[in-house]
Design an enzyme around this catalytic site. Sequence first.
Site, PDB file in Angstrom:
ATOM      1  N   GLY A  66       0.817  -1.205   0.000  1.00 14.06           N
ATOM      2  CA  GLY A  66       0.000   0.000   0.000  1.00 14.06           C
ATOM      3  C   GLY A  66       0.848   1.251   0.000  1.00 14.06           C
ATOM      4  O   GLY A  66       2.059   1.200   0.195  1.00 14.06           O
ATOM      5  N   GLY A 103       0.316   5.885   0.507  1.00 12.40           N
ATOM      6  CA  GLY A 103      -0.571   7.001   0.810  1.00 12.40           C
ATOM      7  C   GLY A 103       0.252   8.256   0.995  1.00 12.40           C
ATOM      8  O   GLY A 103       1.432   8.297   0.626  1.00 12.40           O
ATOM      9  N   ASN A 104      -0.355   9.265   1.591  1.00 10.40           N
ATOM     10  CA  ASN A 104       0.355  10.516   1.830  1.00 10.40           C
ATOM     11  C   ASN A 104       1.539  10.322   2.762  1.00 10.40           C
ATOM     12  O   ASN A 104       2.515  11.048   2.692  1.00 10.40           O
ATOM     13  CB  ASN A 104      -0.595  11.560   2.397  1.00 10.40           C
ATOM     14  CG  ASN A 104      -1.614  12.001   1.367  1.00 10.40           C
ATOM     15  OD1 ASN A 104      -1.329  12.022   0.182  1.00 10.40           O
ATOM     16  ND2 ASN A 104      -2.804  12.340   1.827  1.00 10.40           N
ATOM     17  N   PHE A 105       1.460   9.348   3.668  1.00  7.92           N
ATOM     18  CA  PHE A 105       2.538   9.087   4.627  1.00  7.92           C
ATOM     19  C   PHE A 105       3.781   8.531   3.949  1.00  7.92           C
ATOM     20  O   PHE A 105       4.887   8.732   4.417  1.00  7.92           O
ATOM     21  CB  PHE A 105       2.072   8.081   5.688  1.00  7.92           C
ATOM     22  CG  PHE A 105       1.755   6.719   5.124  1.00  7.92           C
ATOM     23  CD1 PHE A 105       2.742   5.757   4.978  1.00  7.92           C
ATOM     24  CD2 PHE A 105       0.473   6.414   4.709  1.00  7.92           C
ATOM     25  CE1 PHE A 105       2.453   4.509   4.427  1.00  7.92           C
ATOM     26  CE2 PHE A 105       0.177   5.173   4.169  1.00  7.92           C
ATOM     27  CZ  PHE A 105       1.178   4.225   4.025  1.00  7.92           C
ATOM     28  N   GLY A 106       3.623   7.786   2.879  1.00  6.43           N
ATOM     29  CA  GLY A 106       4.742   7.107   2.234  1.00  6.43           C
ATOM     30  C   GLY A 106       4.297   5.768   1.706  1.00  6.43           C
ATOM     31  O   GLY A 106       3.398   5.690   0.882  1.00  6.43           O
ATOM     32  N   LEU A 151       3.627   1.336   2.513  1.00  2.00           N
ATOM     33  CA  LEU A 151       3.379   0.233   3.434  1.00  2.00           C
ATOM     34  C   LEU A 151       3.907  -1.034   2.791  1.00  2.00           C
ATOM     35  O   LEU A 151       3.596  -1.322   1.629  1.00  2.00           O
ATOM     36  CB  LEU A 151       1.877   0.102   3.707  1.00  2.00           C
ATOM     37  CG  LEU A 151       1.447  -0.939   4.718  1.00  2.00           C
ATOM     38  CD1 LEU A 151       1.943  -0.572   6.114  1.00  2.00           C
ATOM     39  CD2 LEU A 151      -0.071  -1.063   4.729  1.00  2.00           C
ATOM     40  N   LYS A 167       5.467   0.559   7.858  1.00  2.00           N
ATOM     41  CA  LYS A 167       5.224   1.849   7.213  1.00  2.00           C
ATOM     42  C   LYS A 167       6.557   2.580   7.069  1.00  2.00           C
ATOM     43  O   LYS A 167       7.344   2.624   8.006  1.00  2.00           O
ATOM     44  CB  LYS A 167       4.274   2.706   8.065  1.00  2.00           C
ATOM     45  CG  LYS A 167       2.843   2.207   8.042  1.00  2.00           C
ATOM     46  CD  LYS A 167       1.939   3.094   8.874  1.00  2.00           C
ATOM     47  CE  LYS A 167       1.289   4.144   8.027  1.00  2.00           C
ATOM     48  NZ  LYS A 167       0.202   4.870   8.747  1.00  2.00           N
ATOM     49  N   ASP A 182      -9.996  11.059  11.242  1.00  2.00           N
ATOM     50  CA  ASP A 182      -9.816  10.410   9.933  1.00  2.00           C
ATOM     51  C   ASP A 182     -10.746   9.206   9.786  1.00  2.00           C
ATOM     52  O   ASP A 182     -10.330   8.143   9.321  1.00  2.00           O
ATOM     53  CB  ASP A 182      -8.361   9.997   9.749  1.00  2.00           C
ATOM     54  CG  ASP A 182      -7.976   9.829   8.283  1.00  2.00           C
ATOM     55  OD1 ASP A 182      -8.772  10.237   7.401  1.00  2.00           O
ATOM     56  OD2 ASP A 182      -6.894   9.281   8.018  1.00  2.00           O
TER      57      ASP A 182
END
Length: 184
Positions: free
Chosen positions: A33, A35-38, A40, A55, A145
């Site tokens: 996966g 996302g905005n975080f980076g 997975l 993550k 969220d």
Amino acid sequence: MAESNKNESLLPTTNLNSTLIVGQVFKVGRKIGSGNFGELRLGKNIHTSENVAIKFEKTNTRTPLLSIENKFYRRLMPSEGVPNIYHYGQTGKYNTLVMELLGASLEDLFNLCNREFSIKTVCMIAIQLIERIEYVHSKHLIYRDIKPENFLIGRQSLNKHRIIHIIDFGLGKEYINSETGKHI
């Protein structure tokens, strides 16, 4: 991450002779996966063979969230419906958070059921979601969220497939001042 880079990997691809290890114990596997975080990644404890989720977030990111997320998870653990955190630290140019690997999200399950849940299923889900949010609030945090992608069932192999877990505290926030004990 930018939408156009969704399939590109944050991490450099490693050749077959090299293995990326996080926290001296967790072998990094395939991307599962982003996302905005980076990013997975699937991981595995090299001592116990337990599967984990890892993550990754670049250390030079403008808005680092993994350290905050780690802090909030640690405040919430141990509790039913909160994934276990096994490691937080820096690996090369990345902040890393190693956590319990969970199953499908409520969004995935809803799609598997042709976007239709029975009344009984909706009620069973609602009870657990309310319990999770109440618990988060009892620890002086607001979640900020709520969406089906952020609630995952546990894995059947661990007999946790009937438990809904809350994930992704990157947008979470304390609402009680820890020094004064007053509402912010």
